[in-house]
Design an enzyme around this catalytic site. Sequence first.
Site, PDB file in Angstrom:
ATOM      1  N   LYS A   1       0.863  -1.183   0.000  1.00 29.06           N
ATOM      2  CA  LYS A   1       0.000   0.000   0.000  1.00 29.06           C
ATOM      3  C   LYS A   1       0.901   1.236   0.000  1.00 29.06           C
ATOM      4  O   LYS A   1       2.031   1.178   0.518  1.00 29.06           O
ATOM      5  CB  LYS A   1      -0.879  -0.049   1.247  1.00 29.06           C
ATOM      6  CG  LYS A   1      -1.986   0.994   1.328  1.00 29.06           C
ATOM      7  CD  LYS A   1      -2.864   0.733   2.561  1.00 29.06           C
ATOM      8  CE  LYS A   1      -3.973   1.782   2.722  1.00 29.06           C
ATOM      9  NZ  LYS A   1      -4.849   1.492   3.878  1.00 29.06           N
TER      10      LYS A   1
ATOM     11  N   SER B   1      -9.795   1.734   3.130  1.00 27.87           N
ATOM     12  CA  SER B   1      -8.905   2.570   2.334  1.00 27.87           C
ATOM     13  C   SER B   1      -7.900   1.782   1.489  1.00 27.87           C
ATOM     14  O   SER B   1      -7.312   2.345   0.577  1.00 27.87           O
ATOM     15  CB  SER B   1      -8.129   3.507   3.263  1.00 27.87           C
ATOM     16  OG  SER B   1      -7.264   2.753   4.098  1.00 27.87           O
TER      17      SER B   1
ATOM     18  N   SER C   1     -10.069  -0.920   7.144  1.00 25.02           N
ATOM     19  CA  SER C   1      -9.535  -0.613   5.813  1.00 25.02           C
ATOM     20  C   SER C   1      -8.981  -1.802   5.043  1.00 25.02           C
ATOM     21  O   SER C   1      -8.645  -1.669   3.874  1.00 25.02           O
ATOM     22  CB  SER C   1      -8.438   0.447   5.919  1.00 25.02           C
ATOM     23  OG  SER C   1      -9.024   1.711   6.059  1.00 25.02           O
TER      24      SER C   1
END
Lengths: 107, 495, 499
Positions: B80, B155, B179
């Site tokens: 990420k 997210s 997330s």
Amino acid sequence: MSNPDPSAERELVHKTAALARLSIGAAEEARLGAQFARILGAFHSLSELNVEGVPETTGGPRPASAAFGRLRADEPRASLERAAALVNAPQQDGEFYVVPKTVGGPS
Amino acid sequence: MSAAPLKGVVEGAAALRAGRTSALAEAERALERLERTRGALNAVLAVDRAGALERARALDARRARGEALGELAGVPFALKANMCLSGVEANCASRVLAGYAPPYTATFVQRLLDAGANPIAIANMDEFAMGSSGENSAYGTTKNPWDVARTPGGSSSGSAALVAAGVVPFALGSDTGGSVRQPAALTNLAGYKPTYGRISRYGLIAFASSLDQVSPFARSVADVELVTRVMSGHDERDTTSLPEPAFAAEPEPAALAGLRIGVPREYFPATLDAAVRARCEAALAELERGGARLVPVSLPHSEHAIATYYVVATAEASSNLARYDGVRYGPRRDGDGSLQSMYAATRAQGFGDEVKRRILLGTYVLSSGYYDAWYRRALKVRTLLLRDFERAFERCDIVAGPTSPTAAFKLGEKTDDPVAMYLSDVLTVPASLAGLPALSLPCGFLDAGSNRLPVGLQLIGPARADARVLALGRRYQQLSSFHTELSPLAREVAA
Amino acid sequence: MSATQSTTASAATAPDPARWKGWIPVIGLEVHCQLRTRTKLFCGCEYRFGAEPNTRTCAVCTAQPGALPVLNREALAYAIRAGLALGADIAPWSKFDRKNYFYCDLPKGYQISQFDRPFCTGGGITLESGHRIRLTRIHLEEDAGKAIHDRGAHTLVDLNRAGVPLIESVTEADVRSPEEAHEYLERLKEILLHAGVSDCDMEKGSLRVDVNVSIHRPGEGWRKRVELKNLNSFRNVAAAIEHEIARQIAIYESNDPSQQVVQETRLYDAQAGVTRSMRGKEEAHDYRYFPEPDLLPVQIDAAFLAEQREKLGESPTALRERYQRELGLSAYDAGVLTASPAVSRWFEECAKLCGSPKDAANWIQNEILRGLSNEQRPAAAIAELRVTPAGLAQLIGLVQKGTLNVPGGRQVLRAMLETGKDAAVLVRELGLEQVSDTGALEQWCREALVGKDKVIADVKAGKEKAIGALVGPVMKASKGAANPQVVTEILLRLVRELP
């Protein structure tokens, strides 16, 4: 806590934005002010709970056996090369980070 | 439909060790799939092609020399964009960190590298991990491989999309309030948030320090478990990491006999999507048939979890994000020429709307006159939420319920309503606030027009019972086959 | 600053009310001390004063995103030792908090400090007069970097200092005069030096003092207080307080409504002898303290506390008492020799080796410390001398045995300080062994008597002191090596032997 008066919401956003160092224009202030009020309104149930005598959970929850931090021995580790430290800076002179002239210290 | 054409993590590493494939071939294949899906998904912010190929060649050379290979040898993966790999841009999908290449590598990334895993790309995300739909990226929205008109969740939007599209066998996300679990549910993946402190946060760019946990996505629970285990264990650079070494896997409870699964009534509210409810209830029934006992439990403070979460997380975030000031990294805006106006201009231009909203909210709840009413109160309610779980775990071994109140929603559906967006985290934030291990895994599909959309089941264990949660997840995947179904995009890629 | 007014009954020692036209100053001191750990508070960077800018930084102390702090055990140990030395209560557990504000020398946008659970509370220092300055608290925190404003059109930022451990000690508003402030600071410095926790070197910025000053009339409540900064010596602290009191009196007595004492920070300009407002408009601070989530609470268990107590050693007060009681030194000498732990350690070793604390005290005070008094840092400098306590003890021994006279000893010591050679070697090299060969001495004495009939007559008439005029020339002839007492005896004998 949430205020129905839109000018008060804007004022709150204005003050908070200054504290958070976010420059926000008038239109944005009004929009964020309204959202702010809505968010705080939605969270209002918190204030209705009885939390008398309840301890605070600060930091991440921990098992009791690991409730305290481990300490580090006072032994040096390599620092970054200066060039590696400065490489991401938007303005630097090879020795220092360079920022707009400021006097008077922190505020 | 079977997953045969796509190798998982355990399978891929075994194939490489056995010489049935090479690290280079795996890296090249992943890079090729990445390029093929790039336009459709917008899941990637940066590709480390040169680094990936170099690492793959080095690994193949080591194998040729007969050296021992790690548990994840040659397995490509994605990070990420809030994770630090020295020299590779980690901009948190924010303009404020555009171009930022960290001068160091995160501990958990280093552990994966040491085990032979090969990072090939940096995945898109909601800016600073703030969002539940992937729509808050400064670099465009990520699409769901099951239906590109819908959100992959957030997210960790890009990481989920890359695994669900079959580009990489696993990817790392970070889970602060759901997330990873929520996007896993929305993309038919296993997403695992370990016990808080299980994985070092050193090198994970902070959103909310007391909640953030590195969490992997993969198609199977066995795969997320292996990746989690490799990353876990105390790190001297993170004092909040648990003191013990990596945890050991438990065998799955074959008969499930005697296992008590707590079903909190608060996790099946009237507002829950009917199809989501039905799939989750079916999954619980399956576990019951397998020998588990379903126990009704209550987590009475759950209704306050969203408010508590958003107060605690934004307070920490307002402070964690103070460092983005245009002095040491990131682009700078000048303002009127003074230092303080440079800060205000840099931050105003650099942060997106949602980040600004949360910085303002967090600044407000900590500010003089409001601290007691909001922040301190939230810390106390956090204790009440913890106690809810402690009480529930006196009656059961694992808590189970849906991961997300709905399946993947349409892009744009909630962007104008922050409160509605926040409410999509309602089922994931309690375990975050309590620091508990929580797994989302596929439990079925619902029909949405011409598309099928995945539904996720959430298993939550007591603190440190990571092995138990994962073992039950593995067991469920022996009883079910939802996780073997591939998204339309993954089927295309694998063909 | 605490809102509780000092009630310690030391009215007898309070400053004369007439001094400030009946106004009563209320003064509190906040002292930041850098701890002398090798590495920073939360990372392994090795700090060194004067290092090239931005060469002592890492991911943690430059606030790279994702980096995390880890507490240095030694810094904690020093903070606890400082607390013990100042008689503070040590908390059984403590925690860190974030103090949020924006400035270019503060990389994270917050300082890791302590808010409501400092490591130490209470304690204090009793002044010579008996008046006690109470401490509110001592907490541990990280230093900021350095912003340099006087080089060109921009401000330059050096983060070497960012993250260096500091203890901040805060007094109650018990200080009643510039002199008390000065004395308190001297004593504080001495205590911290003896505890071995800090260099306390204002020149290098390892000790920094901020002062809060307000004045009020007897019987009324406290008025607005002003914070003074930029105080780079204890003398300047006292001078700045004196000026600030005068400034506030002038404003209150001017009866001019356009003049007000406002709660603000003022910088002291030592050259002009004035304080100046730091900014035009004072923004209210809102530091938004909250518990630091990246660090766990810290437990101070009994074993750790015992270890720190053991390492603390004697306080300067205890040392002084012992020097007077056991070694027979005067109060003055004991004071001089305990001003820094380096000096007292040096003295004790030398005294033990030469067997005479008084001789050691005299030589150290008159020769060693006087020589160092030009240096800024006697504490550090004594450790850097080329003479060791054993070396001085040997020299003292030579003088005690009469091998060397006192002026010769001084000459040897100077050479020792320059060359680092042994006293015995230098005595030979310089030819300073006292001449006890009476043959040679007699010859010089006879020569000295030639033509000195007046002196001879005076001595014969009973004025023996007159012989002193002849001792000098003999000493000169011996190049200083003669024992003057022996010379006097020989001269007197020779005169008596004359017809």
